[in-house]
Scaffold this motif. Sequence first.
Motif, mmCIF file in Angstrom:
data_model
loop_
_atom_site.group_PDB
_atom_site.id
_atom_site.type_symbol
_atom_site.label_atom_id
_atom_site.label_comp_id
_atom_site.label_asym_id
_atom_site.label_seq_id
_atom_site.Cartn_x
_atom_site.Cartn_y
_atom_site.Cartn_z
ATOM 1 N N UNK A 1 38.479 30.436 70.623
ATOM 2 C CA UNK A 1 38.439 31.067 71.948
ATOM 3 C C UNK A 1 39.082 32.439 72.005
ATOM 4 N N UNK A 2 39.798 32.852 70.959
ATOM 5 C CA UNK A 2 40.513 34.120 70.974
ATOM 6 C C UNK A 2 40.000 35.068 69.894
ATOM 7 N N UNK A 3 39.836 34.577 68.695
ATOM 8 C CA UNK A 3 39.428 35.412 67.564
ATOM 9 C C UNK A 3 37.915 35.425 67.456
ATOM 10 N N UNK A 4 37.341 36.625 67.322
ATOM 11 C CA UNK A 4 35.888 36.758 67.345
ATOM 12 C C UNK A 4 35.214 36.230 66.083
ATOM 13 N N UNK A 5 35.918 36.230 64.953
ATOM 14 C CA UNK A 5 35.283 35.829 63.702
ATOM 15 C C UNK A 5 35.850 34.562 63.141
ATOM 16 N N UNK A 6 35.939 33.515 63.928
ATOM 17 C CA UNK A 6 36.526 32.263 63.469
ATOM 18 C C UNK A 6 35.758 31.094 64.073
#
Length: 510
Positions: free
Chosen positions: A425-430
Amino acid sequence: MDFTEIYKQTGQLATFSPGAHFLLTAIQDRLVVRRADSFQITRSWQLEPSPSATALAASRKPLTRPQAVSDSGSSVDRDGWISHAGWSCDSEYILAACARKGFVDVFKMRDEEWRARIEAGAEGLVKAEWAPDGRNIICWSEWGLRVTVWNLVTGSATYIQYPAHAERGYAFRSDGHYLVLAERHKSKDSIGVYDATSAYRMVRHFPLPTGLFSALSLSPTGSHVAVWEGPLEHKIHVLSLAGEHLGTFAPEKDPGFGVRAVAWHPAGLFLAVLGWDDKVHVLENLTWGPITTFELQSRIPVGTTIWREPPDWLEATAGRGFLSYERLQAPHTLCLTVRDRTKPPPELPAASKTTCSEHLAWNVDGTTLMVRYGGAPDAIWLYAFPSFARPAEEKSVPAPHRTLKPKLRSVLLHAAAVTSVWWNPVRKGSLACATGGGAVYLWSDEWESEGEGGQTDGEAEEVAECVGVPARKFAAHGLRWAPDGRGLVLLDRETFCCAFEVEEDVPVRQ
């Protein structure tokens, strides 16, 4: 990753608080709150199982119900188990609903002795959850009779008649100001818009162009709502909150069985529509026409990064540690599941109870679209979208000259069917997924490779890892991210554990 011990849970009810400081779980008829840092129990409440006299008198259920048998041989009354539980937005209150007995208990974190109860009465109860303000509780009655909004501050109730669907027929705007609710009056579909800041007063009510309403999805900007037809017709309509019909999309040749999942771009620029024919149509927000179409194919083209789960790696590592996916060379051919198009999809009843986000979802900044096709249940497909899809860059590109050239970026292949997959929900590439086994699978494109002298070269590269759960008897069927994106809840049938990132101190070179 670091894993916690295995704990009990029932009903897949294990969720982090909005601030990720606590973890709420339900064990039959008991609520348990643990600290997220130490997992020590800080609060515990037991539900009072007795339903109201009104609910008993109006119950249409048989007087005797078959009871489950526990491991010790004693009977277990599942009617008194918690069916729904959740946090208020400020983590101050917790609700626990028992749908079969028709009541909702509310507890307060700061005062363990304080509690309140909502009794559904003769109309019954199928679902209860918090409104975005954290002071109203929304209850759905049986048979779609009405929605009741209970206010904890005033003790008053607001009633809305004839909701169309308790799971897929409503949405709150992102700021929590309006509730958009699909309704069915006199065999006709309609939408009601209610002001959540003014005791849920109706501000709009307009008919829908659907013949048989299936679900709705509100855009992240809160200005558009997409509604689609039932399983017999592949058609989706887009309307404004004022009731204006903006557009309709239907393939030239109806594949049958309708729409499977819908996902809005985080900025509301695109609307992705996945059908039961394993085709994804990406609609743009000007004419609501398709600008590109993805389709499941057995041949993965050149230029695609292909990751495959190593065979028998869990047995080789005894479920401990982590192992990188195998890297395959493209092109690569898959063995797809052949489906009889003359029969309805076997997963149709189950899919109606799952969220669209686990079939079709954008990452947090809208640069990657994740797709799970029904014909390849063991694969996850990641499509890359151009960088100008960000809102700030979109405004600088004239509409007639916008060119969208998304491409298949990566494919993750697994030994078993994927049972749950979610973007961080926070990191774009995970991304994290589970396949019902003793492992969790992670994909990321945020790792920076080291160049000469141990310095990073500034270029991110993809990493895909298989992480074993260090437990003898644990099968991760579902997973959920913590709100801060630093931890995961892994869910088995009756147990759960958590996994957290391990922060390592990097030594400084002298």
